[in-house]
Write a protein that holds these residues in place. Structure first.
Motif, PDB file in Angstrom:
ATOM      1  N   VAL A 102       0.840  -1.203   0.000  1.00 12.56           N
ATOM      2  CA  VAL A 102       0.000   0.000   0.000  1.00 12.56           C
ATOM      3  C   VAL A 102       0.871   1.247   0.000  1.00 12.56           C
ATOM      4  O   VAL A 102       0.609   2.212  -0.729  1.00 12.56           O
ATOM      5  CB  VAL A 102      -0.985  -0.007   1.196  1.00 12.56           C
ATOM      6  CG1 VAL A 102      -1.674   1.345   1.342  1.00 12.56           C
ATOM      7  CG2 VAL A 102      -2.009  -1.111   1.025  1.00 12.56           C
ATOM      8  N   GLN A 103       1.932   1.221   0.787  1.00 13.72           N
ATOM      9  CA  GLN A 103       2.862   2.354   0.833  1.00 13.72           C
ATOM     10  C   GLN A 103       3.451   2.619  -0.550  1.00 13.72           C
ATOM     11  O   GLN A 103       3.515   3.770  -1.002  1.00 13.72           O
ATOM     12  CB  GLN A 103       3.970   2.046   1.841  1.00 13.72           C
ATOM     13  CG  GLN A 103       4.969   3.156   2.039  1.00 13.72           C
ATOM     14  CD  GLN A 103       6.022   2.761   3.067  1.00 13.72           C
ATOM     15  OE1 GLN A 103       6.520   1.636   3.063  1.00 13.72           O
ATOM     16  NE2 GLN A 103       6.336   3.679   3.970  1.00 13.72           N
ATOM     17  N   GLU A 104       3.851   1.581  -1.251  1.00 20.07           N
ATOM     18  CA  GLU A 104       4.417   1.730  -2.592  1.00 20.07           C
ATOM     19  C   GLU A 104       3.361   2.259  -3.567  1.00 20.07           C
ATOM     20  O   GLU A 104       3.656   3.117  -4.403  1.00 20.07           O
ATOM     21  CB  GLU A 104       4.964   0.398  -3.089  1.00 20.07           C
ATOM     22  CG  GLU A 104       5.626   0.466  -4.447  1.00 20.07           C
ATOM     23  CD  GLU A 104       6.907   1.278  -4.464  1.00 20.07           C
ATOM     24  OE1 GLU A 104       7.248   1.821  -5.539  1.00 20.07           O
ATOM     25  OE2 GLU A 104       7.594   1.382  -3.427  1.00 20.07           O
ATOM     26  N   ALA A 105       2.122   1.774  -3.454  1.00 20.03           N
ATOM     27  CA  ALA A 105       1.052   2.251  -4.330  1.00 20.03           C
ATOM     28  C   ALA A 105       0.796   3.740  -4.107  1.00 20.03           C
ATOM     29  O   ALA A 105       0.612   4.497  -5.071  1.00 20.03           O
ATOM     30  CB  ALA A 105      -0.222   1.448  -4.086  1.00 20.03           C
ATOM     31  N   LEU A 106       0.796   4.164  -2.862  1.00 22.84           N
ATOM     32  CA  LEU A 106       0.593   5.583  -2.564  1.00 22.84           C
ATOM     33  C   LEU A 106       1.758   6.430  -3.072  1.00 22.84           C
ATOM     34  O   LEU A 106       1.558   7.523  -3.621  1.00 22.84           O
ATOM     35  CB  LEU A 106       0.407   5.788  -1.057  1.00 22.84           C
ATOM     36  CG  LEU A 106      -0.879   5.215  -0.479  1.00 22.84           C
ATOM     37  CD1 LEU A 106      -0.854   5.277   1.041  1.00 22.84           C
ATOM     38  CD2 LEU A 106      -2.099   5.927  -1.038  1.00 22.84           C
ATOM     39  N   THR A 107       2.970   5.927  -2.911  1.00 27.35           N
ATOM     40  CA  THR A 107       4.149   6.630  -3.415  1.00 27.35           C
ATOM     41  C   THR A 107       4.077   6.767  -4.932  1.00 27.35           C
ATOM     42  O   THR A 107       4.329   7.841  -5.482  1.00 27.35           O
ATOM     43  CB  THR A 107       5.434   5.901  -3.005  1.00 27.35           C
ATOM     44  OG1 THR A 107       5.510   5.875  -1.581  1.00 27.35           O
ATOM     45  CG2 THR A 107       6.671   6.562  -3.582  1.00 27.35           C
ATOM     46  N   ASN A 108       3.709   5.679  -5.620  1.00 26.44           N
ATOM     47  CA  ASN A 108       3.591   5.717  -7.076  1.00 26.44           C
ATOM     48  C   ASN A 108       2.520   6.707  -7.518  1.00 26.44           C
ATOM     49  O   ASN A 108       2.725   7.459  -8.476  1.00 26.44           O
ATOM     50  CB  ASN A 108       3.268   4.328  -7.627  1.00 26.44           C
ATOM     51  CG  ASN A 108       4.449   3.398  -7.598  1.00 26.44           C
ATOM     52  OD1 ASN A 108       5.583   3.809  -7.361  1.00 26.44           O
ATOM     53  ND2 ASN A 108       4.191   2.122  -7.803  1.00 26.44           N
ATOM     54  N   ALA A 109       1.387   6.695  -6.835  1.00 29.33           N
ATOM     55  CA  ALA A 109       0.306   7.629  -7.193  1.00 29.33           C
ATOM     56  C   ALA A 109       0.780   9.070  -7.041  1.00 29.33           C
ATOM     57  O   ALA A 109       0.594   9.895  -7.941  1.00 29.33           O
ATOM     58  CB  ALA A 109      -0.923   7.371  -6.329  1.00 29.33           C
TER      59      ALA A 109
ATOM     60  N   VAL B 127      -7.880   4.426   0.216  1.00 27.54           N
ATOM     61  CA  VAL B 127      -7.334   3.115   0.542  1.00 27.54           C
ATOM     62  C   VAL B 127      -8.387   2.357   1.325  1.00 27.54           C
ATOM     63  O   VAL B 127      -8.912   2.870   2.309  1.00 27.54           O
ATOM     64  CB  VAL B 127      -6.043   3.224   1.389  1.00 27.54           C
ATOM     65  CG1 VAL B 127      -5.524   1.851   1.758  1.00 27.54           C
ATOM     66  CG2 VAL B 127      -4.982   4.018   0.656  1.00 27.54           C
ATOM     67  N   SER B 128      -8.694   1.146   0.866  1.00 22.70           N
ATOM     68  CA  SER B 128      -9.615   0.259   1.577  1.00 22.70           C
ATOM     69  C   SER B 128      -8.881  -1.033   1.869  1.00 22.70           C
ATOM     70  O   SER B 128      -8.281  -1.624   0.976  1.00 22.70           O
ATOM     71  CB  SER B 128     -10.849  -0.053   0.724  1.00 22.70           C
ATOM     72  OG  SER B 128     -11.534   1.128   0.404  1.00 22.70           O
ATOM     73  N   VAL B 129      -8.915  -1.449   3.134  1.00 25.76           N
ATOM     74  CA  VAL B 129      -8.262  -2.687   3.543  1.00 25.76           C
ATOM     75  C   VAL B 129      -9.302  -3.543   4.239  1.00 25.76           C
ATOM     76  O   VAL B 129     -10.088  -3.048   5.044  1.00 25.76           O
ATOM     77  CB  VAL B 129      -7.076  -2.409   4.497  1.00 25.76           C
ATOM     78  CG1 VAL B 129      -6.419  -3.699   4.946  1.00 25.76           C
ATOM     79  CG2 VAL B 129      -6.060  -1.497   3.834  1.00 25.76           C
ATOM     80  N   GLY B 130      -9.310  -4.825   3.914  1.00 32.29           N
ATOM     81  CA  GLY B 130     -10.282  -5.712   4.538  1.00 32.29           C
ATOM     82  C   GLY B 130      -9.741  -7.120   4.680  1.00 32.29           C
ATOM     83  O   GLY B 130      -8.687  -7.466   4.147  1.00 32.29           O
TER      84      GLY B 130
ATOM     85  N   THR C  40      -7.330  -8.101   1.702  1.00 26.93           N
ATOM     86  CA  THR C  40      -7.358  -7.344   0.453  1.00 26.93           C
ATOM     87  C   THR C  40      -7.037  -5.891   0.744  1.00 26.93           C
ATOM     88  O   THR C  40      -7.309  -5.389   1.827  1.00 26.93           O
ATOM     89  CB  THR C  40      -8.747  -7.405  -0.228  1.00 26.93           C
ATOM     90  OG1 THR C  40      -9.714  -6.846   0.648  1.00 26.93           O
ATOM     91  CG2 THR C  40      -9.129  -8.820  -0.586  1.00 26.93           C
ATOM     92  N   ALA C  41      -6.459  -5.246  -0.235  1.00 25.09           N
ATOM     93  CA  ALA C  41      -6.206  -3.807  -0.168  1.00 25.09           C
ATOM     94  C   ALA C  41      -6.486  -3.238  -1.548  1.00 25.09           C
ATOM     95  O   ALA C  41      -6.042  -3.792  -2.559  1.00 25.09           O
ATOM     96  CB  ALA C  41      -4.768  -3.523   0.243  1.00 25.09           C
ATOM     97  N   VAL C  42      -7.222  -2.142  -1.575  1.00 24.94           N
ATOM     98  CA  VAL C  42      -7.540  -1.462  -2.822  1.00 24.94           C
ATOM     99  C   VAL C  42      -7.102  -0.010  -2.667  1.00 24.94           C
ATOM    100  O   VAL C  42      -7.497   0.669  -1.722  1.00 24.94           O
ATOM    101  CB  VAL C  42      -9.054  -1.528  -3.141  1.00 24.94           C
ATOM    102  CG1 VAL C  42      -9.364  -0.750  -4.408  1.00 24.94           C
ATOM    103  CG2 VAL C  42      -9.520  -2.965  -3.256  1.00 24.94           C
ATOM    104  N   VAL C  43      -6.254   0.436  -3.592  1.00 24.71           N
ATOM    105  CA  VAL C  43      -5.802   1.823  -3.613  1.00 24.71           C
ATOM    106  C   VAL C  43      -6.314   2.426  -4.916  1.00 24.71           C
ATOM    107  O   VAL C  43      -6.025   1.906  -5.990  1.00 24.71           O
ATOM    108  CB  VAL C  43      -4.264   1.925  -3.536  1.00 24.71           C
ATOM    109  CG1 VAL C  43      -3.822   3.374  -3.584  1.00 24.71           C
ATOM    110  CG2 VAL C  43      -3.743   1.238  -2.278  1.00 24.71           C
TER     111      VAL C  43
END
Length: 71
Positions: free
Chosen positions: A13-20, A31-34, A41-44
Motif C-alpha cells: 500500500v505504501q508503494e502504491a501511494l508513493t507511485n500515485a 485506501v480500503s483494507v479488509g 485485500t487492499a484497494v488503492v
C-alpha cells in the motif's frame, strides 16, 4: 493476520501511494483494507493520470516490487 503478512500488505500500500503521488498527481486517493475468511485485500484508488500496466518497461520497480512482496 501474521506479522509478515501485515508488513507485506503495508509496504505494498505504501508503494502504491508513493507511485500515485509521484506519477499520477491525483487530487484524491482512497485506501480500503479488509479481511474475509483469512484473505486480506487492499484497494488503492486515485483520480490521477492513468497508465497501461502492460506498457511499463523493464527497470521500473514499483509494480514489480509490489508483486514480489505479495508473492
Amino acid at each position: 493476520l501474521p506479522a509478515e503478512v501485515e508488513t507485506a500488505l503495508y509496504r505494498a500500500v505504501q508503494e502504491a501511494l508513493t507511485n500515485a503521488a509521484k506519477h499520477a498527481r491525483p487530487a484524491a486517493v482512497s485506501v480500503s483494507v479488509g479481511k474475509l475468511d483469512g484473505t486480506a485485500t487492499a484497494v488503492v484508488e486515485d483520480d490521477g493520470a492513468g497508465f497501461d500496466p502492460a506498457a511499463v518497461g523493464p527497470g521500473r520497480l514499483g509494480l514489480a516490487g509490489m508483486r514480489e512482496r505479495l508473492a
